[in-house]
Design an enzyme around this catalytic site. Structure first.
Site, short mmCIF file in Angstrom:
data_model
loop_
_atom_site.label_atom_id
_atom_site.label_comp_id
_atom_site.label_asym_id
_atom_site.label_seq_id
_atom_site.Cartn_x
_atom_site.Cartn_y
_atom_site.Cartn_z
N TYR A 101 96.24 53.02 100.20
CA TYR A 101 97.67 53.31 100.14
C TYR A 101 97.93 54.62 100.86
O TYR A 101 97.29 54.92 101.85
CB TYR A 101 98.17 53.28 98.69
CG TYR A 101 99.66 53.05 98.65
CD1 TYR A 101 100.21 51.89 99.20
CD2 TYR A 101 100.53 53.99 98.12
CE1 TYR A 101 101.57 51.68 99.22
CE2 TYR A 101 101.90 53.79 98.13
CZ TYR A 101 102.42 52.64 98.69
OH TYR A 101 103.76 52.45 98.72
N LYS A 172 100.83 48.17 97.61
CA LYS A 172 101.40 48.35 96.26
C LYS A 172 100.80 47.35 95.27
O LYS A 172 100.45 47.70 94.14
CB LYS A 172 102.92 48.18 96.31
CG LYS A 172 103.68 49.47 96.67
CD LYS A 172 103.78 50.39 95.46
CE LYS A 172 104.21 51.80 95.83
NZ LYS A 172 105.62 51.93 96.13
N ASP A 244 110.87 50.09 100.03
CA ASP A 244 111.11 50.65 101.36
C ASP A 244 112.23 49.96 102.12
O ASP A 244 112.12 49.67 103.32
CB ASP A 244 109.81 50.65 102.18
CG ASP A 244 108.88 51.79 101.77
OD1 ASP A 244 109.31 52.62 100.94
OD2 ASP A 244 107.76 51.87 102.27
N ASN A 415 106.32 61.50 101.88
CA ASN A 415 105.15 60.79 102.40
C ASN A 415 105.40 60.39 103.85
O ASN A 415 106.54 60.20 104.24
CB ASN A 415 104.89 59.52 101.58
CG ASN A 415 104.19 59.81 100.28
OD1 ASN A 415 103.26 60.61 100.23
ND2 ASN A 415 104.65 59.18 99.21
#
Length: 562
Positions: A101, A172, A244, A415
């Site tokens: 991830y 995820k 997202d 991020n």
């Protein structure tokens, strides 16, 4: 713990069985199984244990030098033997989570078409919008209970990656399993391919998505609606995690569906839950309350505003008024502090503007108030970055905050690592070790003047696997705001710093199973209390959580016919 000793009855044999990642054991098939399933001669003679397989896989993993190569290698194992993949990741969770991830998954999304090996999950294209039901029926997993879906428009801080965004749902769901014990047989990653506005992707001959400008407006909404309805027909009890989506779509989609189906948005609600839990732990360690803090945000998008609203809700639960709580939260975006009367603010931003009466006596050298202006005048005790803009927590900003706050709490959460507002080593140095720092991406501990400062990753992986496990354990029909608040409170109770007055703000990832189970219990209890799940006794709930917690062990196989 679900460690079922009963055999599984399998209708596949030979190469078909070896090509099924959920069932393949590779060299761990027993001699009896090799005969029963026509595997003799297809595997080397030696029968290995899963631990022996893990040792070989880890040796191969260590031979790769770049993080991208390690990511590709792990994904290949996942697509070959899922049980081995999850045992390997669980054995090396701290080392491998940044590979499967963030931050490595960001580069994997940017290069998705270049490193593509094998399809995983579903690609639901707008061009095939009339056949969504057929597409869902093609999924390799049939008993789907958790779906992570993206449209690829806002991948981490990297923007529009088109179908490259599929890397995020895959990653995820890997964490739902590795951290939350949800069987990979129950999971399904999906990307909604509505085109891309990224000129690099459209011009790339390797790009594998639908080469078309993004569908927007009413056509986009109708497509998402048809997708949701198709999922409801196919898997009516599945939990859907939105992931997202761009700011213009993320909050409207959440508002549209959160009271219709079992869903949540991890960027908005998961990020908020882990941040609130971390802040509660920090406050407990300092002997204060969240309602006593003054909080400044850099970044007023859907994620930042979602965190702010969750913080305000917790402040109110501690006894102050909503008006008082909102007066202590200051949202800064590229145009400066959000104030009443500013044009072009979105609905969720309007609720977080500051009154002119609050800022009337503030000093500034320009029109509007910059981040530094807000820090000078509001004197925050907490600074949270969700801007995706690197380096904006400057030395001047941090040291100005430190002037009036002896123990500043600084969370640069953007991020991937390349987008972080400030690196922890700088924050520690600028505050002479007084700052309490948590980040969105992993960072090594900081050594300052001979003292080691652990840097906690305030990562959603502490929260969403437990939420999913709790929802599945009681078959909850909704994910409510109150359930999410309970997840924050449960996380705070796991903090070594809050419990012992020393150590890290959040527990190590090696304890993530314990954390996820505690969160699952709190979430499920609240679901029952609110009437969105059937009532069961507390001891039965604990049993249900353990029964749903999948572990990567090989089951015995018996052959059966279709």
């Amino acid at each position: 713990m679900n460690n079922d000793k009963r055999p599984l009855y399998i209708p596949f044999a030979g190469p078909a069985l070896l090509s099924t990642p959920l069932l393949n054991k590779g060299s761990a098939f027993s001699a009896e199984e090799r005969i029963s399933f026509n595997l003799e001669g297809l595997l080397p003679e030696t029968t290995e244990t899963i631990q022996e397989q893990v040792e070989r896989a880890y040796m191969q993993y260590k031979a790769f030098e770049s993080d991208m190569d390690k990511h590709i290698y792990l994904r290949n194992i996942q697509d070959t033997n899922e049980t081995l993949f999850y045992r390997l990741v669980q054995n090396h969770i701290t080392e491998m989570m940044p590979i499967i991830y963030t931050p490595t998954v960001g580069a994997a999304c940017e290069n998705f078409s270049n490193i593509y090996r094998r399809g995983r999950g579903l690609f639901v294209s707008y061009a095939n919008r009339d056949r969504i039901d057929d597409i869902l029926n093609n999924a390799s997993n049939h008993n789907v209970k958790v779906i992570v879906v993206t449209d690829g428009e806002r991948i981490l801080g990297l923007g529009d990656q088109g179908i490259g965004g599929m890397g995020i749902p895959i990653g995820k769901l890997s964490l739902y399993t590795a951290c939350g014990g949800i069987s990979p047989a129950y999971t399904l990653p999906i990307v909604l391919d509505v085109g891309t506005n990224n000129p690099q992707r459209l011009a790339d001959p390797m790009y594998m998505g639908w080469r078309h400008p993004r569908i927007t407006g009413a056509d986009y909404d109708a497509f998402v609606e048809e997708f949701i309805q198709a999922v409801q027909r196919r898997w009516p009890d599945a939990l859907i995690q939105f992931e997202d989506f761009a700011q213009k779509n993320a909050m409207p989609l959440l508002e549209r569906y959160k009271n219709r189906i079992c869903c949540f948005n991890d960027d908005i609600q998961g990020t908020a839950a882990v941040t609130v839990g971390s802040l509660m732990a920090a406050c407990q360690a300092a002997g204060s309350k969240l309602s006593e803090q003054r909080i400044t945000f850099l970044g007023a998008g859907s994620a930042g505003c979602g965190i702010a609203e969750a913080i305000i809700a917790q402040m109110v639960s501690e006894g102050i008024s909503d008006k008082k709580a909102r007066s202590q939260v200051f949202m800064v975006d590229r145009w400066g502090l959000l104030q009443e009367g500013m044009p072009n603010l979105l609905d969720f931003q309007q609720r977080l503007v500051q009154k002119h009466s609050v800022t009337a006596k503030w000093e500034t050298e320009a029109n509007g108030f910059s981040l530094l202006d807000v820090v000078k005048n509001a004197k925050p005790t907490v600074l949270i970055g969700v801007s995706g803009a690197p380096g904006l927590f400057t030395q001047e900003v941090i040291q100005e905050m430190h002037k009036h706050c002896p123990r500043p709490i600084v969370f640069p959460l953007s991020n991937p690592t390349s987008r972080v507002e400030a690196v922890p080593a700088d924050i520690i140095r600028w505050t002479n070790g007084d700052a309490l720092v948590a980040t969105g991406s992993p960072f090594d501990p900081v050594i300052h003047e001979g003292k080691t400062y652990p840097i906690v990753q305030c990562n959603n992986s502490y929260i969403f696997p437990g939420i999913g496990l709790g929802v599945l354990a009681v078959n909850a029909k909704r994910v409510t705001d109150e359930m999410l608040m309970e997840s924050s409170r449960a996380l705070a109770t796991c903090s070594p710093l809050a419990i012992n007055g020393k150590g890290a703000l959040l527990p190590p990832l090696e304890e993530i199973h314990t954390v996820s189970k505690r969160i699952a219990y709190a979430v499920a209890k609240k679901a029952i209390e609110q009437g969105v799940a059937l009532e069961i006794a507390d001891d039965a709930l604990q049993v249900a959580i353990e029964q749903h917690f999948w572990q990567p062990v090989y089951r015995r196989y018996k052959r059966t016919a279709f």
